[in-house]
Design a protein around this motif. Structure first.
Motif, PDB file in Angstrom:
ATOM      1  N   ARG A 179      -7.368  63.621  57.054  1.00 31.81           N
ATOM      2  CA  ARG A 179      -5.899  63.596  57.102  1.00 31.81           C
ATOM      3  C   ARG A 179      -5.347  62.528  56.143  1.00 31.81           C
ATOM      4  O   ARG A 179      -4.360  62.749  55.438  1.00 31.81           O
ATOM      5  N   ASP A 180      -6.003  61.377  56.140  1.00 35.93           N
ATOM      6  CA  ASP A 180      -5.554  60.296  55.257  1.00 35.93           C
ATOM      7  C   ASP A 180      -5.656  60.715  53.795  1.00 35.93           C
ATOM      8  O   ASP A 180      -4.753  60.431  52.987  1.00 35.93           O
ATOM      9  N   LYS A 181      -6.736  61.386  53.441  1.00 40.47           N
ATOM     10  CA  LYS A 181      -6.896  61.852  52.061  1.00 40.47           C
ATOM     11  C   LYS A 181      -5.812  62.867  51.696  1.00 40.47           C
ATOM     12  O   LYS A 181      -5.287  62.849  50.578  1.00 40.47           O
ATOM     13  N   LEU A 182      -5.484  63.731  52.648  1.00 38.17           N
ATOM     14  CA  LEU A 182      -4.459  64.740  52.395  1.00 38.17           C
ATOM     15  C   LEU A 182      -3.101  64.082  52.164  1.00 38.17           C
ATOM     16  O   LEU A 182      -2.366  64.451  51.240  1.00 38.17           O
ATOM     17  N   ARG A 183      -2.765  63.092  52.987  1.00 41.02           N
ATOM     18  CA  ARG A 183      -1.470  62.410  52.846  1.00 41.02           C
ATOM     19  C   ARG A 183      -1.359  61.665  51.518  1.00 41.02           C
ATOM     20  O   ARG A 183      -0.263  61.493  50.993  1.00 41.02           O
ATOM     21  N   GLN A 184      -2.476  61.215  50.987  1.00 44.12           N
ATOM     22  CA  GLN A 184      -2.445  60.515  49.705  1.00 44.12           C
ATOM     23  C   GLN A 184      -2.099  61.456  48.549  1.00 44.12           C
ATOM     24  O   GLN A 184      -1.588  61.029  47.519  1.00 44.12           O
ATOM     25  N   GLN A 185      -2.362  62.740  48.744  1.00 44.26           N
ATOM     26  CA  GLN A 185      -2.146  63.719  47.679  1.00 44.26           C
ATOM     27  C   GLN A 185      -0.855  64.516  47.846  1.00 44.26           C
ATOM     28  O   GLN A 185      -0.282  64.983  46.857  1.00 44.26           O
ATOM     29  N   LEU A 186      -0.395  64.689  49.096  1.00 41.30           N
ATOM     30  CA  LEU A 186       0.741  65.575  49.370  1.00 41.30           C
ATOM     31  C   LEU A 186       1.811  64.845  50.167  1.00 41.30           C
ATOM     32  O   LEU A 186       1.506  63.928  50.931  1.00 41.30           O
ATOM     33  N   SER A 187       3.056  65.281  49.998  1.00 44.10           N
ATOM     34  CA  SER A 187       4.149  64.705  50.785  1.00 44.10           C
ATOM     35  C   SER A 187       5.059  65.767  51.384  1.00 44.10           C
ATOM     36  O   SER A 187       5.927  65.449  52.189  1.00 44.10           O
ATOM     37  N   ARG A 188       4.867  67.041  51.000  1.00 42.12           N
ATOM     38  CA  ARG A 188       5.698  68.112  51.547  1.00 42.12           C
ATOM     39  C   ARG A 188       4.842  69.347  51.786  1.00 42.12           C
ATOM     40  O   ARG A 188       3.810  69.539  51.167  1.00 42.12           O
ATOM     41  N   GLY A 189       5.329  70.203  52.693  1.00 33.81           N
ATOM     42  CA  GLY A 189       4.668  71.483  52.934  1.00 33.81           C
ATOM     43  C   GLY A 189       4.009  71.560  54.298  1.00 33.81           C
ATOM     44  O   GLY A 189       3.654  70.540  54.895  1.00 33.81           O
ATOM     45  N   LYS A 190       3.877  72.778  54.785  1.00 33.97           N
ATOM     46  CA  LYS A 190       3.125  73.037  56.019  1.00 33.97           C
ATOM     47  C   LYS A 190       1.720  73.433  55.589  1.00 33.97           C
ATOM     48  O   LYS A 190       1.507  74.514  55.038  1.00 33.97           O
ATOM     49  N   VAL A 191       0.761  72.563  55.827  1.00 39.84           N
ATOM     50  CA  VAL A 191      -0.592  72.711  55.298  1.00 39.84           C
ATOM     51  C   VAL A 191      -1.570  72.993  56.432  1.00 39.84           C
ATOM     52  O   VAL A 191      -1.571  72.302  57.449  1.00 39.84           O
ATOM     53  N   ASP A 192      -2.394  74.027  56.252  1.00 42.03           N
ATOM     54  CA  ASP A 192      -3.444  74.371  57.212  1.00 42.03           C
ATOM     55  C   ASP A 192      -4.802  74.160  56.554  1.00 42.03           C
ATOM     56  O   ASP A 192      -5.035  74.632  55.433  1.00 42.03           O
ATOM     57  N   VAL A 193      -5.676  73.458  57.264  1.00 41.07           N
ATOM     58  CA  VAL A 193      -7.015  73.161  56.754  1.00 41.07           C
ATOM     59  C   VAL A 193      -8.049  73.710  57.741  1.00 41.07           C
ATOM     60  O   VAL A 193      -7.995  73.402  58.933  1.00 41.07           O
ATOM     61  N   TRP A 194      -8.954  74.548  57.251  1.00 38.34           N
ATOM     62  CA  TRP A 194     -10.063  75.057  58.063  1.00 38.34           C
ATOM     63  C   TRP A 194     -11.379  74.561  57.466  1.00 38.34           C
ATOM     64  O   TRP A 194     -11.608  74.687  56.265  1.00 38.34           O
ATOM     65  N   ILE A 195     -12.232  74.020  58.314  1.00 41.88           N
ATOM     66  CA  ILE A 195     -13.602  73.688  57.900  1.00 41.88           C
ATOM     67  C   ILE A 195     -14.537  74.260  58.954  1.00 41.88           C
ATOM     68  O   ILE A 195     -14.508  73.858  60.122  1.00 41.88           O
ATOM     69  N   LYS A 196     -15.358  75.198  58.520  1.00 46.33           N
ATOM     70  CA  LYS A 196     -16.245  75.913  59.439  1.00 46.33           C
ATOM     71  C   LYS A 196     -17.698  75.642  59.075  1.00 46.33           C
ATOM     72  O   LYS A 196     -18.062  75.639  57.888  1.00 46.33           O
ATOM     73  N   HIS A 197     -18.525  75.412  60.102  1.00 43.78           N
ATOM     74  CA  HIS A 197     -19.957  75.178  59.887  1.00 43.78           C
ATOM     75  C   HIS A 197     -20.744  76.281  60.581  1.00 43.78           C
ATOM     76  O   HIS A 197     -20.491  76.613  61.737  1.00 43.78           O
ATOM     77  N   GLU A 198     -21.694  76.849  59.856  1.00 42.17           N
ATOM     78  CA  GLU A 198     -22.599  77.858  60.419  1.00 42.17           C
ATOM     79  C   GLU A 198     -24.030  77.386  60.226  1.00 42.17           C
ATOM     80  O   GLU A 198     -24.460  77.122  59.096  1.00 42.17           O
ATOM     81  N   ALA A 199     -24.755  77.262  61.337  1.00 39.43           N
ATOM     82  CA  ALA A 199     -26.164  76.841  61.261  1.00 39.43           C
ATOM     83  C   ALA A 199     -27.002  77.961  60.672  1.00 39.43           C
ATOM     84  O   ALA A 199     -26.649  79.139  60.738  1.00 39.43           O
ATOM     85  N   ILE A 200     -28.172  77.602  60.116  1.00 35.28           N
ATOM     86  CA  ILE A 200     -29.082  78.587  59.539  1.00 35.28           C
ATOM     87  C   ILE A 200     -29.807  79.308  60.661  1.00 35.28           C
ATOM     88  O   ILE A 200     -30.427  78.690  61.533  1.00 35.28           O
TER      89      ILE A 200
END
Length: 284
Positions: A46-67
């Motif tokens: 979240r901190d990294k995102l705030r450093q780059q952006l200041s406006r907008g509705k932003v959705d972030v997905w990070i998905k992990h699938e085991a082998i």
């Protein structure tokens, strides 16, 4: 500003997928959806995102699938298996016709076969790296969109400047036309008006319809908008304010209008300003 970026990363930890997308919004609203194994990274990301952006509705997905089916990740709980074999041997001594216990039977018992968890530190490091790369792609796309919008806004600024110049050029003609109408009206009613009184009337009328100050402020705002656009960075909120100022001057021009041409110019200015205002909502 609308934008989208997606990246994948494969390794011994399995598959990581990161997606970032945004839609227009005046302020920054970030929503994170992370797999449980990497959820602890939410605040740093979240901190990294705030450093780059200041406006907008932003959705972030990070998905992990085991082998799945990776033999190197499987190990046998030998202690449990040995105890099961010993127990089966004891039962075999007690029961004359007990069915023999084979390896397949032992492997089906819960807890005998274990799947090793991925290296957590390696997984977290890979997740952060993947997020950084995806965010970089995302910001680059927003910058390309911003450049296109800057060109769009620049075209509207030029059109506004043209309309302002039209209004400025019309003012002497409007005054001359009013003078002729006033003289014609006096002739119709057979009335006489001395020159001093006529000049006073013209001065009052000129003062009433004088829009030089509004045109000067409009020109100053246009210069400032171009300066802000060239300056770069987070300019959306500054431009929001300047759009309000432009609209205020355009309204004043409309209220002082005494000719159809001036009224049309006022309407055209409002249309151009509204077009810019809608697009500026997309800017960072």
């Amino acid at each position: 500003m609308t934008a989208f970026a997606r990246r994948e990363l494969r390794g011994d930890f399995g598959l990581l997928v990161c997606e970032i997308r945004s839609v227009n919004q005046r302020y920054l609203e970030a929503n994170f959806r992370l797999s449980d194994v990497v959820r602890e990274l939410e605040m740093p990301l979240r901190d990294k995102l705030r450093q780059q952006l200041s406006r907008g509705k932003v959705d972030v997905w990070i998905k992990h699938e085991a082998i799945e089916g990776n033999v190197s990740n499987i190990h046998i709980n030998q202690d449990l298996a040995a105890r099961l074999v010993a127990a089966a041997s004891q039962i075999d001594q007690l029961a004359r016709h007990a069915a023999p216990l084979n390896a397949a039977d032992i492997l089906r018992i819960p807890g005998v076969v274990c799947v090793a968890e991925p290296n957590q530190q390696a997984l977290l490091a890979a997740t952060q790296s993947l997020f950084d790369q995806t965010l970089s792609d995302f910001v680059a796309m927003r910058q390309r969109e911003g450049q296109a919008l800057q060109q769009f806004i620049g075209q509207r600024l030029d059109l506004i400047a043209v309309e302002c110049e039209k209004v400025r050029e019309r003012m002497p003609h409007i005054l001359a036309h009013y003078r002729q109408r006033l003289l014609a009206r006096l002739q119709d009613i057979k009335a006489e008006l001395d020159n001093d009184r006529l000049e006073q009337e013209m001065v009052l009328f000129a003062h009433k319809i004088d829009v030089a100050e509004e045109l000067d402020r409009l020109s100053a705002h246009l210069v400032e908008i171009k300066r802000v656009l060239q300056q770069g960075g987070a300019v959306g909120r500054k431009l929001d304010f300047l759009m309000q100022e432009l609209n205020r001057e355009a309204n004043t021009l409309g209220s002082k209008s005494v000719s159809a041409d001036s009224s049309l110019s006022s309407v055209e200015l409002k249309v151009l300003i509204e077009q810019m205002r809608e697009q500026i909502q997309n800017l960072e």
